[in-house]
Design a protein around this motif. Sequence first.
Motif, mmCIF file in Angstrom:
data_model
loop_
_atom_site.group_PDB
_atom_site.id
_atom_site.type_symbol
_atom_site.label_atom_id
_atom_site.label_comp_id
_atom_site.label_asym_id
_atom_site.label_seq_id
_atom_site.Cartn_x
_atom_site.Cartn_y
_atom_site.Cartn_z
ATOM 1 N N ALA A 199 -17.649 -11.816 8.023
ATOM 2 C CA ALA A 199 -18.209 -12.907 7.220
ATOM 3 C C ALA A 199 -17.640 -12.864 5.799
ATOM 4 O O ALA A 199 -17.433 -13.901 5.176
ATOM 5 C CB ALA A 199 -19.735 -12.810 7.185
ATOM 6 N N CYS A 200 -17.382 -11.684 5.294
ATOM 7 C CA CYS A 200 -16.885 -11.553 3.917
ATOM 8 C C CYS A 200 -15.424 -11.118 3.840
ATOM 9 O O CYS A 200 -14.798 -11.239 2.791
ATOM 10 C CB CYS A 200 -17.748 -10.572 3.142
ATOM 11 N N HIS A 201 -14.873 -10.574 4.928
ATOM 12 C CA HIS A 201 -13.506 -10.031 4.872
ATOM 13 C C HIS A 201 -12.549 -10.625 5.904
ATOM 14 O O HIS A 201 -11.392 -10.223 5.970
ATOM 15 C CB HIS A 201 -13.540 -8.509 5.047
ATOM 16 N N GLY A 202 -13.023 -11.557 6.751
ATOM 17 C CA GLY A 202 -12.146 -12.120 7.776
ATOM 18 C C GLY A 202 -11.966 -11.153 8.949
ATOM 19 O O GLY A 202 -12.626 -10.113 9.018
ATOM 20 N N SER A 203 -11.049 -11.520 9.861
ATOM 21 C CA SER A 203 -10.882 -10.735 11.098
ATOM 22 C C SER A 203 -9.977 -9.533 10.867
ATOM 23 O O SER A 203 -8.839 -9.487 11.347
ATOM 24 C CB SER A 203 -10.286 -11.613 12.195
ATOM 25 N N VAL A 204 -10.509 -8.542 10.151
ATOM 26 C CA VAL A 204 -9.731 -7.358 9.761
ATOM 27 C C VAL A 204 -9.137 -6.646 10.983
ATOM 28 O O VAL A 204 -7.996 -6.186 10.946
ATOM 29 C CB VAL A 204 -10.614 -6.381 8.938
ATOM 30 N N ALA A 205 -9.900 -6.590 12.074
ATOM 31 C CA ALA A 205 -9.446 -5.868 13.275
ATOM 32 C C ALA A 205 -8.166 -6.477 13.856
ATOM 33 O O ALA A 205 -7.464 -5.830 14.622
ATOM 34 C CB ALA A 205 -10.542 -5.855 14.333
ATOM 35 N N GLU A 206 -7.874 -7.733 13.490
ATOM 36 C CA GLU A 206 -6.670 -8.382 14.006
ATOM 37 C C GLU A 206 -5.536 -8.405 12.986
ATOM 38 O O GLU A 206 -4.480 -8.970 13.237
ATOM 39 C CB GLU A 206 -6.999 -9.821 14.420
ATOM 40 N N ARG A 207 -5.755 -7.776 11.819
ATOM 41 C CA ARG A 207 -4.743 -7.838 10.752
ATOM 42 C C ARG A 207 -3.881 -6.581 10.706
ATOM 43 O O ARG A 207 -4.397 -5.467 10.780
ATOM 44 C CB ARG A 207 -5.418 -8.015 9.383
ATOM 45 N N GLU A 208 -2.577 -6.804 10.519
ATOM 46 C CA GLU A 208 -1.679 -5.659 10.341
ATOM 47 C C GLU A 208 -1.814 -5.136 8.922
ATOM 48 O O GLU A 208 -1.629 -3.949 8.659
ATOM 49 C CB GLU A 208 -0.246 -6.082 10.649
ATOM 50 N N ALA A 209 -2.136 -6.031 7.983
ATOM 51 C CA ALA A 209 -2.379 -5.634 6.592
ATOM 52 C C ALA A 209 -3.484 -6.533 6.037
ATOM 53 O O ALA A 209 -3.580 -7.703 6.419
ATOM 54 C CB ALA A 209 -1.104 -5.781 5.770
ATOM 55 N N GLN B 71 0.842 -1.201 0.000
ATOM 56 C CA GLN B 71 0.000 0.000 0.000
ATOM 57 C C GLN B 71 0.881 1.257 0.000
ATOM 58 O O GLN B 71 2.021 1.205 0.458
ATOM 59 C CB GLN B 71 -0.914 -0.001 1.234
ATOM 60 N N PRO B 72 0.347 2.378 -0.503
ATOM 61 C CA PRO B 72 1.148 3.614 -0.556
ATOM 62 C C PRO B 72 1.559 4.144 0.822
ATOM 63 O O PRO B 72 2.576 4.832 0.939
ATOM 64 C CB PRO B 72 0.219 4.613 -1.265
ATOM 65 N N VAL B 73 0.759 3.826 1.859
ATOM 66 C CA VAL B 73 1.128 4.154 3.238
ATOM 67 C C VAL B 73 0.862 2.883 4.039
ATOM 68 O O VAL B 73 -0.145 2.215 3.814
ATOM 69 C CB VAL B 73 0.265 5.318 3.811
ATOM 70 N N ALA B 74 1.776 2.533 4.952
ATOM 71 C CA ALA B 74 1.634 1.276 5.699
ATOM 72 C C ALA B 74 0.557 1.408 6.776
ATOM 73 O O ALA B 74 0.841 1.557 7.963
ATOM 74 C CB ALA B 74 2.976 0.888 6.318
ATOM 75 N N PHE B 75 -0.693 1.351 6.335
ATOM 76 C CA PHE B 75 -1.818 1.451 7.271
ATOM 77 C C PHE B 75 -2.006 0.116 7.973
ATOM 78 O O PHE B 75 -1.960 -0.932 7.336
ATOM 79 C CB PHE B 75 -3.101 1.848 6.530
ATOM 80 N N ASN B 76 -2.273 0.164 9.286
ATOM 81 C CA ASN B 76 -2.393 -1.052 10.096
ATOM 82 C C ASN B 76 -3.757 -1.084 10.798
ATOM 83 O O ASN B 76 -4.029 -0.268 11.686
ATOM 84 C CB ASN B 76 -1.232 -1.036 11.101
ATOM 85 N N HIS B 77 -4.620 -2.041 10.399
ATOM 86 C CA HIS B 77 -5.956 -2.131 11.007
ATOM 87 C C HIS B 77 -5.889 -2.502 12.485
ATOM 88 O O HIS B 77 -6.666 -2.025 13.295
ATOM 89 C CB HIS B 77 -6.824 -3.140 10.249
ATOM 90 N N LYS B 78 -4.938 -3.389 12.829
ATOM 91 C CA LYS B 78 -4.856 -3.878 14.201
ATOM 92 C C LYS B 78 -4.573 -2.727 15.188
ATOM 93 O O LYS B 78 -5.231 -2.612 16.211
ATOM 94 C CB LYS B 78 -3.755 -4.946 14.277
#
Length: 174
Positions: A132-142, A39-46
């Motif tokens: 359900a459609c995107h997995g556990s995004v809140a636990e993902r660094e990317a 990604q253009p900036v290392a955004f981290n959901h976690k």
Amino acid sequence: MGPLRQFGLVCAAAAIALWAQQPNMPAPKVFEPKPPPEQPVAFNHKTHAGAGIKCADCHAMRSPGDRAGFPAVSTCMGCHTTIKKESPEIAKLATFATSKQQVPWVRVYKVPKTVYFSHEVHVKQAKAECAACHGSVAEREAVGLEKSIHMPACMECHDRMKASNKCDLCHDSH
Ligand code: HEC
Ligand code: HEC
Ligand code: HEC
Ligand code: HEC
Ligand code: HEC
């Protein structure tokens, strides 16, 4: 073989039987997970979920809400004019903001233009969880492609939740 696995096999067999009955059906696409793109900036959901920021704060799903959408760079700068402003990644973010450009995020989940999909219907009406459609995004660094959004996955859930699987629901009707 555990009962859950047996149940899974019965469901898979039923789905294939349903599939074979339909005319004009293309061969089902096989799902392959994909690692996160650069990604253009290392955004981290976690980190951001850990800071208590809600999905909807950044993915607003405005009405009519077909799109979940991406946050404007000004939303990011609402915090990052002060938080971590010495970080090189935040410096990149600030460059987009000062040149009044949105960050060109690389898309992960996408359906072809011939398919109609609405977030508002699925999240607000069908009460489907993002996971359900995107997995556990809140636990993902990317975020990478973790869940299938191919036709069989759409139809399997529609079948299970007694929603229509008529072809023109997802094709041509909008
Ligand atoms: C509500 C406040 C808030 C918003 C809005 C926000 N962030 Fe953050 N961000 C944080 C916090 C808190 C951290 C963690 C800071 C720390 O590690 O101490 C962080 C960390 C980061 C980091 C890591 C910086 C580093 O080097 O450690 C990046 C990159 C980042 N955010 C990008 C973004 C982007 C891109 C957006 C917009 C899509 C955004 N942030 C929106 C609060 C916010
Ligand atoms: C601080 C803002 C922020 C928050 C909070 C946030 N996101 Fe995101 N989200 C982004 C940004 C920026 C991207 C694009 C970069 C990336 O993929 O990491 C993104 C990308 C995504 C994608 C991939 C989109 C695509 O291209 O297909 C999904 C799915 C997603 N977010 C779901 C969620 C979910 C679910 C939550 C809540 C658990 C959440 N997001 C919370 C900012 C945010
Ligand atoms: C029923 C499945 C489903 C659910 C539930 C769902 N999404 Fe999506 N999401 C999709 C599909 C399909 C796409 C691709 C849409 C397209 O290409 O038009 C997508 C795309 C996205 C994108 C990329 C940008 C966009 O708007 O197309 C983001 C961000 C996103 N979803 C976030 C979320 C968040 C946050 C939630 C929960 C509030 C959520 N999604 C719930 C299926 C889903
Ligand atoms: C988690 C289960 C689930 C998944 C996965 C799912 N759907 Fe749905 N969908 C539903 C339910 C339930 C409804 C009925 C909602 C209602 O009418 O209240 C629905 C309704 C719809 C509708 C009719 C409403 C409208 O927006 O016009 C369309 C079109 C649709 N889905 C397309 C898709 C597509 C395309 C996919 C795959 C990319 C998909 N769905 C994946 C559960 C799901
Ligand atoms: C619940 C949503 C849904 C329903 C119902 C549905 N499809 Fe699809 N269809 C999709 C999605 C999503 C794709 C995109 C390809 C993929 O990722 O599997 C697709 C792709 C296709 C394609 C490939 C060309 C294209 O447009 O990309 C054909 C042909 C097709 N569908 C025919 C049908 C027929 C015939 C029916 C009825 C028997 C049907 N579909 C019902 C969601 C649906």
